[in-house]
Design a protein around this motif. Structure first.
Motif, PDB file in Angstrom:
ATOM      1  N   ALA A  58       0.599   1.396  -1.376  1.00  0.00           N
ATOM      2  CA  ALA A  58       0.152   0.580  -2.500  1.00  0.00           C
ATOM      3  C   ALA A  58       0.551   1.359  -3.741  1.00  0.00           C
ATOM      4  CB  ALA A  58      -1.352   0.347  -2.464  1.00  0.00           C
ATOM      5  N   ASP A  75       2.547  -3.084   0.248  1.00  0.00           N
ATOM      6  CA  ASP A  75       3.474  -3.558   1.266  1.00  0.00           C
ATOM      7  C   ASP A  75       3.320  -2.706   2.519  1.00  0.00           C
ATOM      8  OD1 ASP A  75       5.047  -5.810   0.850  1.00  0.00           O
ATOM      9  OD2 ASP A  75       6.500  -4.767  -0.404  1.00  0.00           O
ATOM     10  N   GLY A  76       3.352  -3.372   3.667  1.00  0.00           N
ATOM     11  CA  GLY A  76       3.357  -2.657   4.941  1.00  0.00           C
ATOM     12  C   GLY A  76       4.778  -2.554   5.467  1.00  0.00           C
ATOM     13  N   PHE A  77       5.082  -1.482   6.169  1.00  0.00           N
ATOM     14  CA  PHE A  77       6.439  -1.270   6.691  1.00  0.00           C
ATOM     15  C   PHE A  77       6.388  -0.976   8.184  1.00  0.00           C
ATOM     16  CE2 PHE A  77       6.483  -0.705   2.217  1.00  0.00           C
ATOM     17  CZ  PHE A  77       7.620  -1.390   1.835  1.00  0.00           C
ATOM     18  N   ALA A 134      -0.438   6.088   0.432  1.00  0.00           N
ATOM     19  CA  ALA A 134       0.276   5.881   1.701  1.00  0.00           C
ATOM     20  C   ALA A 134      -0.705   5.955   2.857  1.00  0.00           C
ATOM     21  CB  ALA A 134       1.359   6.937   1.872  1.00  0.00           C
ATOM     22  N   ALA A 135      -0.824   4.880   3.619  1.00  0.00           N
ATOM     23  CA  ALA A 135      -1.708   4.852   4.788  1.00  0.00           C
ATOM     24  C   ALA A 135      -0.854   4.699   6.039  1.00  0.00           C
ATOM     25  CB  ALA A 135      -2.705   3.707   4.663  1.00  0.00           C
ATOM     26  N   PHE A 136      -1.046   5.615   6.977  1.00  0.00           N
ATOM     27  CA  PHE A 136      -0.243   5.647   8.204  1.00  0.00           C
ATOM     28  C   PHE A 136      -1.046   5.133   9.390  1.00  0.00           C
ATOM     29  CE2 PHE A 136       1.485   8.756   5.346  1.00  0.00           C
ATOM     30  CZ  PHE A 136       2.847   8.702   5.548  1.00  0.00           C
ATOM     31  N   THR A 163       1.794   1.817   5.201  1.00  0.00           N
ATOM     32  CA  THR A 163       1.470   0.851   4.150  1.00  0.00           C
ATOM     33  C   THR A 163       1.294   1.615   2.849  1.00  0.00           C
ATOM     34  OG1 THR A 163       0.407  -0.684   5.673  1.00  0.00           O
ATOM     35  CG2 THR A 163      -0.185  -0.876   3.356  1.00  0.00           C
TER      36      THR A 163
END
Lengths: 351, 351
Positions: free
Chosen positions: A160, A70-72, A108-110, A158
């Motif tokens: 996963a 999910d992306g935030f 976590a990808a920023f 984002t």
């Protein structure tokens, strides 16, 4: 008050619009159209069989793994009751939990906008750490990209996640069956109203706080009753209306709600009345909807009410063989109204 | 020609800058500082033990799983030899492959700017499908968010991936050992120069095309020789310079390169000379660096050269016990120069 409504575009089917509009990110009919008519045809045989769900369950080395992302992009990044960091952890934890999985590991990808204060990013990282500890998951890998000022907006995250689905558990929208009781774990609408309340300094007297929470512990308590839970769903973007419509469609069943049983707190109802929002379409980030066979409903409700995140659990409706794919609510006056699938987006950037 | 250099900020250590600068996304020293001094302290005990690597290897149900994520913000989205869609699939496939894993499943989360042409998004989805088929992986789950015009830039894609690490394989930076031969799978610098060449219509006579490619097949061929491969790394952001410095530091060893053996094609060298870039710091998206014990080097090189993505494989240096943590190159004149860790970002938004 500017709520991005100026840039809101009338929702139209994918085939008639040449460009992305905010509604494509609303988790409603337009989002589904984008998946069905653009992503799946684009991916071709590399796409998942059938629909691209919120969570994939994959058999690897004899273990059933749940895998979700999910992306935030929530705006603002901090709001009463939480932050984008909490959402990023709890959102993916909950997507995994809705397949019955025990969440284990997150990535976590920023995507950071140049100029974002390090102090804000630090607060977000701390919120993610605290949420991960509360959920019992580890943040094991990540990535950071920076975009120039004007091509981003603070922090986008984002996540996963990977979890393990216990032996014998089979929870998915397609299993909804006539005769199922439809349960909700608590009050509706808090997250959407909380985010809205702090955009442009709007207040509604009582402060409404986001309900963001990890739900896998609640799910484990429900499964421990031995009940055959058919479907679980966290009603985030598009709210309960979108969640129930998707389930009704996936299983080819009807959903009948009792309107007076829908738990909408007074301050949420007031805010929705004021702003012309439907509380059934407002996002929740710490609630779940469950479909369980009617004979199991009472014991599942008891288990839910004994858990910190299910104290307000109650039955809100029944799964029926009539009007397959459709959600209706019995009103207090004895009539019925159709609860339709939200088309676009009531509240942009709510998560 | 505007290359975002106007908005480039002098790289300074994390502790001295109050805000995110482009250099934090460069994959060099500033990116590492952000992980070490902000993300890891923020995550606390929920973070991975030690460093947050490109890829985590996790034991679940008796199977060793590789898990990785990468965000992609390349500008422009289409460039000679590929697109953001190819990068998003190959980038995560390669992060998994660098741990020796066989990639299996990917997730894809999109952050779309309002107003992005559906036709462009469709081309990207098709590129992802084609790249996934070529790599033998499935796109099994996903998410879509839309941000208002001015808070994004076309399409950002974050992929995460799961793979399985075969029995007995242990490939990680910490295993680099004195006596290892250092191999490269082919020519350097093509991706960075290709993206640069189409920003603002820059041309260099000969068209340079991105080398984006999935590398797990090449890795499998290398492992099939039976050689004990110690380290694999795809030299993306920060190029070979960043990759080798990270390995030298992680293992506490020295790296000695022979400058004349570094395969930089003429057109890449020309472009770098013109623009003042160091080709060793330019991103590659379809190359790998390998550390293997010297006695195994020749057979591994043979296996690499027999594979489509390793035809230009060659030895470029040796791992030494001297100057631990440092990378030096022997020049053609018999001297040595230090190849330092890139600090910030030569080329913003290269992947």
């Amino acid at each position: 008050m500017t709520l991005d409504f100026e840039s809101w575009t009338c929702p139209v089917p994918l085939r008639d619009t040449p460009a992305i509009v905010l509604g494509h990110g609303g988790g409603g009919a337009m989002s589904a159209e984008l998946v069905r008519h653009l992503f799946l045809p684009g991916y071709g045989s590399a796409g998942a069989p059938g629909e691209l769900g919120d969570c994939a369950v994959l058999e690897i080395g004899g273990t059933r793994l749940a895998f979700s992302t999910d992306g935030f992009v929530v705006k603002p990044m901090f709001f009463p009751g939480g932050s984008i960091g909490d959402l990023a952890v709890n959102g993916t934890v909950n997507d995994l939990a809705m397949s019955g999985a025990t969440p284990l590991h997150l990535s976590a990808a920023f995507i950071l906008q140049e100029g974002t204060a390090l102090a804000e990013l630090g607060r977000i990282a701390e919120a993610m750490g605290a949420a991960a500890r509360a959920a019992g998951v580890r943040l094991v890998t990540g990535d950071t990209k920076v975009v120039d000022n004007g091509s981003g907006d603070g922090v986008y995250v984002t996540t996963a996640g990977i979890g393990v689905v216990p032996e014998g558990v089979d929870i998915r929208p397609g299993r909804a069956a006539p005769g199922d009781a439809i349960l909700i774990s608590g009050d509706l609408g808090a997250h959407g109203v909380a985010v809205l309340s702090c955009r442009e300094g709007l207040t509604f007297g009582t402060e409404v706080r986001s309900d963001t929470a990890p739900l896998h512990g609640l799910v484990a308590a429900m499964l421990a009753t031995g009940a055959d839970v058919h479907v679980l769903r966290d009603p985030t973007r598009g709210g309960v209306a979108a969640a129930l419509n998707e389930i009704a469609k996936a299983a080819g069943v009807g959903v009948e709600l009792t309107e007076r049983d829908l738990p909408v707190p007074g301050e949420v109802a007031d805010a929705c009345n004021l702003l012309g929002l439907d509380p059934l379409q407002v996002a929740n980030e710490g609630k779940l909807v469950a479909f369980v066979p009617e004979p199991h409903a009472e014991q599942v409700l008891e288990a839910m009410r004994a858990h910190a995140y299910g104290k307000g659990a109650r039955k809100i409706g029944t799964c029926v063989p009539d009007h397959p794919g459709m959600v209706v609510a019995r009103t207090a006056l004895g009539g019925t109204r159709v609860i339709s699938m939200p088309i676009g987006e009531q509240l942009p950037r709510i998560c």
